[in-house]
Design an enzyme around this catalytic site. Structure first.
Site, mmCIF file in Angstrom:
data_model
loop_
_atom_site.group_PDB
_atom_site.id
_atom_site.type_symbol
_atom_site.label_atom_id
_atom_site.label_comp_id
_atom_site.label_asym_id
_atom_site.label_seq_id
_atom_site.Cartn_x
_atom_site.Cartn_y
_atom_site.Cartn_z
ATOM 1 N N LYS A 192 0.842 -1.259 -0.169
ATOM 2 C CA LYS A 192 0.144 -0.072 0.006
ATOM 3 C C LYS A 192 1.025 1.191 0.094
ATOM 4 C CE LYS A 192 -4.444 0.712 0.087
ATOM 5 N NZ LYS A 192 -5.553 0.004 -0.303
ATOM 6 N N GLY A 200 -24.155 4.448 1.562
ATOM 7 C CA GLY A 200 -23.046 4.793 0.605
ATOM 8 C C GLY A 200 -23.455 4.626 -0.901
ATOM 9 N N GLY A 245 -21.417 5.813 -3.428
ATOM 10 C CA GLY A 245 -20.266 6.340 -4.420
ATOM 11 C C GLY A 245 -19.951 5.439 -5.421
ATOM 12 N N ASN A 246 -18.723 5.346 -5.869
ATOM 13 C CA ASN A 246 -18.344 4.310 -6.964
ATOM 14 C C ASN A 246 -18.751 2.780 -6.409
ATOM 15 O OD1 ASN A 246 -17.085 2.865 -9.011
ATOM 16 N ND2 ASN A 246 -15.327 2.416 -7.768
ATOM 17 N N GLY A 278 -21.088 1.632 -4.057
ATOM 18 C CA GLY A 278 -22.799 1.668 -3.428
ATOM 19 C C GLY A 278 -23.448 1.917 -4.642
HETATM 20 P P1 NAD Z 1 -16.661 6.877 -2.685
HETATM 21 O O1 NAD Z 1 -15.821 7.906 -2.235
HETATM 22 O O2 NAD Z 1 -16.778 6.901 -4.275
HETATM 23 O O3 NAD Z 1 -18.227 6.830 -2.205
HETATM 24 C C1 NAD Z 1 -18.099 6.834 -0.727
HETATM 25 C C2 NAD Z 1 -19.750 6.909 -0.349
HETATM 26 O O4 NAD Z 1 -19.962 7.070 0.976
HETATM 27 C C3 NAD Z 1 -20.318 8.489 -0.785
HETATM 28 O O5 NAD Z 1 -21.636 8.517 -1.396
HETATM 29 C C4 NAD Z 1 -20.283 9.151 0.290
HETATM 30 O O6 NAD Z 1 -21.355 10.091 0.277
HETATM 31 C C5 NAD Z 1 -20.734 8.216 1.474
HETATM 32 N N1 NAD Z 1 -20.478 8.633 2.775
HETATM 33 C C6 NAD Z 1 -19.084 8.865 3.152
HETATM 34 N N2 NAD Z 1 -19.221 9.173 4.545
HETATM 35 C C7 NAD Z 1 -20.707 8.612 5.192
HETATM 36 C C8 NAD Z 1 -21.293 8.679 6.042
HETATM 37 N N3 NAD Z 1 -20.946 8.891 7.336
HETATM 38 N N4 NAD Z 1 -22.572 8.131 6.229
HETATM 39 C C9 NAD Z 1 -23.193 7.659 5.161
HETATM 40 N N5 NAD Z 1 -22.431 7.432 3.729
HETATM 41 C C10 NAD Z 1 -21.018 8.287 3.684
HETATM 42 O O7 NAD Z 1 -15.740 5.473 -2.225
HETATM 43 P P2 NAD Z 1 -16.127 4.053 -2.819
HETATM 44 O O8 NAD Z 1 -14.986 3.720 -3.924
HETATM 45 O O9 NAD Z 1 -17.514 3.728 -3.090
HETATM 46 O O10 NAD Z 1 -15.675 3.140 -1.628
HETATM 47 C C11 NAD Z 1 -16.531 2.854 -0.501
HETATM 48 C C12 NAD Z 1 -16.066 1.937 0.471
HETATM 49 O O11 NAD Z 1 -15.833 0.622 -0.211
HETATM 50 C C13 NAD Z 1 -14.684 2.129 1.191
HETATM 51 O O12 NAD Z 1 -14.635 1.795 2.530
HETATM 52 C C14 NAD Z 1 -13.654 1.690 0.220
HETATM 53 O O13 NAD Z 1 -12.351 1.327 1.119
HETATM 54 C C15 NAD Z 1 -14.210 0.364 -0.158
HETATM 55 N N6 NAD Z 1 -13.849 -0.081 -1.248
HETATM 56 C C16 NAD Z 1 -13.916 0.425 -2.495
HETATM 57 C C17 NAD Z 1 -13.385 -0.426 -3.471
HETATM 58 C C18 NAD Z 1 -13.508 0.106 -4.771
HETATM 59 O O14 NAD Z 1 -13.090 -0.536 -6.048
HETATM 60 N N7 NAD Z 1 -14.218 1.328 -5.021
HETATM 61 C C19 NAD Z 1 -12.776 -1.558 -3.450
HETATM 62 C C20 NAD Z 1 -12.323 -1.894 -1.948
HETATM 63 C C21 NAD Z 1 -13.047 -1.501 -1.165
#
Ligand code: NAD
Length: 413
Positions: A104, A216, A218-219, A221
């Site tokens: 990392k 969530g 984001g990417n 959810g």
């Molecule tokens: P992102 O930044 O695209 O989205 C995060 C989402 O969570 C947003 O909709 C944001 O508004 C919401 N959020 C933030 N704080 C919040 C809170 N207190 N209450 C409710 N919602 C909240 O991130 P992502 O890529 O979607 O990642 C989300 C999670 O998944 C993270 O924990 C990340 O480590 C994990 N993850 C993502 C990937 C990936 O490929 N995208 C891979 C492995 C793990």
């Protein structure tokens, strides 16, 4: 404040080490990374002054192959947390059966405070600083928080320019036109959906009769909600940092995605009854998928959870105390290291495609990912049943068995 990532990782290791009867010598080897680098990166800012940033790259274990893992840009980045994340990547990659170790990296910075030009100079400087320990056969940085595709494009370009040769496999998460894999952006969500489907099939159920809540948008959810709707599930609750929305008959996910893409968040959307995040987590539903941030289901709110199954989309959303309480109530938790490993798997597929200069269709990528995820879940479920333990502990045991056997064969312990 919850425990730090490092404290959680070490607690998890100690717990599994006890169950597996690991020797102190083996545990001591696993606690420390094989190699780590702290770098200083001077950047000429737009105002003409030089600001120096601190970055890290931690390579936890190379016994199963070259290391792979993300690059996180965060103002509160700490060496110990990067180390914990590198360790988790060793576990995740081993569990997924990838010929790779865990790494990392990160830079202490809030990328939102930088102009586009400053961010580009910073990330090109970061690549030059860690170049001695990077390489297709050494360590392959990928994306994480704060490093979208355009950042990965600068990183691969800097490496190739400095080396004077084309070598796209050295960076994961690139745009497809620079050698990135199709399907990478929704790979994690796709993998979560496959694992959920597999878990339901074991109970004789299908996605079609499930009422699902996702925290969530984001990417992860957003893509996940769409994939699950496409497979016939009903999404009754969604939320982001601005709050949540509920409709017992199902929400219009395509509409919510268009709204979130236009407005950056779901704030102000009128497609469902407005609720807050605590109410969202407490909704009556079949499946609850926390896909936002860590420590959302804890000792102090676990009694409100009414879901029959919890799937960790995010990293670490269920604390160990809450997991124990859910286990006692017969509510399974599919852990992050199993559910969200799809992104790591497709990063590996990206490397394979780059090395062969032969690129797959999105259907190829997703069918291979599906087979991979099914295998991981089936193995973890079998060990959990045999050992009468949590899925998480079973996943750690499977992963550590592989890592430790490679350490032994190499004469490292
Ligand atoms: P992102 O930044 O695209 O989205 C995060 C989402 O969570 C947003 O909709 C944001 O508004 C919401 N959020 C933030 N704080 C919040 C809170 N207190 N209450 C409710 N919602 C909240 O991130 P992502 O890529 O979607 O990642 C989300 C999670 O998944 C993270 O924990 C990340 O480590 C994990 N993850 C993502 C990937 C990936 O490929 N995208 C891979 C492995 C793990």
């Amino acid at each position: 404040m919850g425990a730090s990532a490092y404290e959680v990782a070490m607690l998890q290791l100690d717990k599994v080490a006890k169950r597996m009867n690991l020797s102190d010598e083996v545990v001591a080897e696993l606690r420390e990374p094989e190699r780590s680098l702290t770098v200083r990166i001077p950047v000429r800012m737009d105002n003409g002054k030089v600001r120096t940033f601190t970055g890290f790259r931690v390579q936890h274990s190379t016994v199963l192959g070259p290391t792979k893992g993300g690059t996180r840009l965060h103002p509160e980045e700490k060496y110990e947390d990067v180390l914990a994340l590198a360790f988790w990547m060793t576990i995740k990659n081993a569990l997924a059966g990838l010929p790779a170790g865990g790494a990392k990296g990160g830079v202490i910075v809030d990328p939102m405070e930088l102009s586009e030009g400053e961010l580009e100079r910073l990330m090109r400087g970061y690549v030059r600083a860690i170049m001695p320990i990077m390489g297709t056969r050494k360590d392959i940085p990928g994306p994480d928080i704060g490093t979208p595709q355009k950042v990965m494009a600068w990183m691969v370009d800097e490496y190739e320019q400095c080396r004077g040769e084309h070598d796209p496999a050295v960076i994961a998460g690139k745009p497809p036109v620079l050698g990135g894999s199709l399907g990478r952006e929704r790979a994690t969500a796709y993998g979560v959906a496959v694992v959920l489907q597999q878990a339901l099939e074991l109970k004789g159920q299908s996605l079609k009769e499930q009422r699902i809540v996702i925290q969530g948008f984001g990417n992860l959810g957003g893509h996940l909600a769409q994939i699950l709707v496409d497979k016939g599930a009903t999404i009754i609750g969604i939320s982001d940092v601005t709050g949540g929305y509920f409709n017992a008959d199902g929400l219009d996910i395509a509409g919510a995605r268009v709204y979130a893409a236009t407005h950056k968040t779901l704030g102000g959307w009128t497609g469902g009854k407005q609720i807050n995040n605590a109410e969202l987590l407490a909704l009556e539903c079949d499946v609850l998928i926390p896909a936002a941030i860590q420590s959302q289901i804890r000792g102090d709110n676990v009694d409100t959870i009414k879901a029959k199954l919890v799937v960790e989309g995010a990293n670490g959303p269920v604390t160990p105390e809450a997991e124990e309480a859910l286990f006692q109530r017969g509510v399974p938790v599919i852990p992050d290291i199993v559910a969200n490993v799809g992104g790591a798997v497709v990063s590996y597929f990206e490397m394979v495609q780059d090395l062969y200069s032969f690129f797959w269709t999105v259907e190829d990528v997703e069918s291979r990912l599906e087979a991979h995820m099914k295998q991981v879940f089936t193995d973890v479920h079998r060990v959990a049943e045999q050992e009468g333990t949590f899925l998480r502990e079973a996943a750690w045991m499977l992963a550590l068995n592989k890592v430790i056997s490679a350490m032994r064969l190499r004469g490292r312990v």
